[in-house]
Write a protein that holds these residues in place. Structure first.
Motif, mmCIF file in Angstrom:
data_model
loop_
_atom_site.group_PDB
_atom_site.id
_atom_site.type_symbol
_atom_site.label_atom_id
_atom_site.label_comp_id
_atom_site.label_asym_id
_atom_site.label_seq_id
_atom_site.Cartn_x
_atom_site.Cartn_y
_atom_site.Cartn_z
ATOM 1 N N LYS A 163 42.706 38.224 10.446
ATOM 2 C CA LYS A 163 42.970 39.447 11.311
ATOM 3 C C LYS A 163 43.746 39.266 12.390
ATOM 4 O O LYS A 163 44.076 38.010 12.625
ATOM 5 C CB LYS A 163 41.791 40.065 11.584
ATOM 6 N N GLU A 164 44.293 40.538 12.950
ATOM 7 C CA GLU A 164 44.978 40.025 14.208
ATOM 8 C C GLU A 164 44.493 39.250 15.293
ATOM 9 O O GLU A 164 45.303 38.524 15.923
ATOM 10 C CB GLU A 164 45.561 41.496 14.766
ATOM 11 N N ASP A 165 43.201 39.278 15.533
ATOM 12 C CA ASP A 165 42.691 38.632 16.736
ATOM 13 C C ASP A 165 41.916 37.451 16.102
ATOM 14 O O ASP A 165 41.287 36.779 16.800
ATOM 15 C CB ASP A 165 41.483 39.586 17.229
ATOM 16 N N GLY A 166 42.486 37.025 14.880
ATOM 17 C CA GLY A 166 41.925 35.430 14.294
ATOM 18 C C GLY A 166 41.200 35.467 13.149
ATOM 19 O O GLY A 166 41.399 36.614 12.526
#
Length: 139
Positions: free
Chosen positions: A87-90
């Motif tokens: 995901k965008e945050d990891g």
């Protein structure tokens, strides 16, 4: 600070791809990678070992609780698997744990309580809590 184990879990690897010898206070076993990762599948891989910790802790915790309550539940089964999503945050890891009681030996109220107990087994709490890994280079 006091370590959980009196002796650390110790691992070594030689030149055999990718077989690791893992030693603990009372024995040893081989951990390995599957052929798809270049190993020979001579023992559990790291993901299997992680999930095995959760499965074992869940089974033991539930058995202790069932015995303390005096319930007649002769067998408990636990399956665990995991997946990861980018995901965008990891990377997000999700572990699914399926608990069953063959022959329907637990009623609905017991199952509800046992699910709550399983969520609080020590390994569950570690995996769902904040974990820091400290690494040191030894001589």
């Amino acid at each position: 600070m006091q370590y959980k184990l009196a002796l650390p879990v110790r691992g070594t690897i030689g030149t055999a791809k990718y077989q690791c010898t893992i030693k603990w206070r009372n024995g040893r076993f081989i951990a390995d990678e599957p052929p798809s990762s270049g190993g020979e599948d001579q023992g559990p891989d790291p993901y299997t070992l992680l999930l095995s910790s959760l499965v074992t802790c869940t089974l033991v915790t539930l058995r202790m609780y069932i015995e303390r309550k005096g319930w007649e539940i002769p067998e408990i089964k636990v399956n665990a698997n995991m997946f990861q999503e980018k995901k965008e945050d990891g990377t997000h890891t999700v572990i699914d744990r399926d608990i069953s009681f063959p022959d329907n030996t637990a009623d609905a109220e017991q199952k509800k309580k046992l699910l709550s107990i399983a969520k609080n087994c020590p390994i569950s709490r570690i995996l769902e809590g904040e974990v820091k890994i400290r690494s040191f280079m030894m001589k």
